[in-house]
Design a protein around this motif. Sequence first.
Motif, PDB file in Angstrom:
ATOM      1  N   ASP A   9       0.852  -1.179   0.000  1.00  0.00           N
ATOM      2  CA  ASP A   9       0.000   0.000   0.000  1.00  0.00           C
ATOM      3  C   ASP A   9       0.890   1.231   0.000  1.00  0.00           C
ATOM      4  O   ASP A   9       1.804   1.328   0.815  1.00  0.00           O
ATOM      5  CB  ASP A   9      -0.878  -0.018   1.254  1.00  0.00           C
ATOM      6  CG  ASP A   9      -1.902   1.080   1.279  1.00  0.00           C
ATOM      7  OD1 ASP A   9      -2.515   1.357   0.229  1.00  0.00           O
ATOM      8  OD2 ASP A   9      -2.105   1.670   2.353  1.00  0.00           O
ATOM      9  N   ARG A  11       0.953   4.986   0.806  1.00  0.00           N
ATOM     10  CA  ARG A  11       0.261   6.080   1.495  1.00  0.00           C
ATOM     11  C   ARG A  11       0.798   7.363   0.889  1.00  0.00           C
ATOM     12  O   ARG A  11       2.003   7.586   0.898  1.00  0.00           O
ATOM     13  CB  ARG A  11       0.540   6.022   2.986  1.00  0.00           C
ATOM     14  CG  ARG A  11       0.140   4.667   3.587  1.00  0.00           C
ATOM     15  CD  ARG A  11       0.399   4.593   5.060  1.00  0.00           C
ATOM     16  NE  ARG A  11      -0.274   5.650   5.781  1.00  0.00           N
ATOM     17  CZ  ARG A  11      -1.579   5.684   6.043  1.00  0.00           C
ATOM     18  NH1 ARG A  11      -2.353   4.714   5.625  1.00  0.00           N
ATOM     19  NH2 ARG A  11      -2.108   6.693   6.684  1.00  0.00           N
ATOM     20  N   GLY A  48      -2.232  -0.998  -3.497  1.00  0.00           N
ATOM     21  CA  GLY A  48      -3.256   0.027  -3.524  1.00  0.00           C
ATOM     22  C   GLY A  48      -2.722   1.367  -3.085  1.00  0.00           C
ATOM     23  O   GLY A  48      -1.558   1.491  -2.694  1.00  0.00           O
ATOM     24  N   THR A  50      -3.496   4.703  -0.582  1.00  0.00           N
ATOM     25  CA  THR A  50      -4.236   5.271   0.536  1.00  0.00           C
ATOM     26  C   THR A  50      -3.901   6.748   0.605  1.00  0.00           C
ATOM     27  O   THR A  50      -2.769   7.118   0.946  1.00  0.00           O
ATOM     28  CB  THR A  50      -3.874   4.591   1.868  1.00  0.00           C
ATOM     29  OG1 THR A  50      -4.207   3.209   1.797  1.00  0.00           O
ATOM     30  CG2 THR A  50      -4.628   5.232   3.030  1.00  0.00           C
TER      31      THR A  50
END
Length: 117
Positions: A9, A11, A48, A50
Amino acid sequence: MSQKFVFHDVRTADLSASRRFYAELFGWAITETPAGPMLGGADGVWGGFTPLAEGDPRRPQWIPYVPVADVDSSARHAVELGARIVKPRTDLPPGSVVVVEEPGGATLALWQPADRK
């Protein structure tokens, strides 16, 4: 516990800039999902994005996910070993996650996939 990462992920304080950067630099596919933009395509997602809310004090960073058999006991054990809980258990449709900061300051996510009985 496993020694491999199963998800990553990023961020980010600037979602648009991060998406463009990774797509243009590496040619990574970005797929829109109900959970937000994900890295990966038809063969599956592996990461992904965030977005960090304005004023969020956390730094932009990559967070790797490590699969564990029991996220609660793994989080307790991590704390016993000197880790700090950054984000307590969150239950999502695909599984449960606890984010920890290890004693050296690196952040990682403990990931327990949902039971798919």
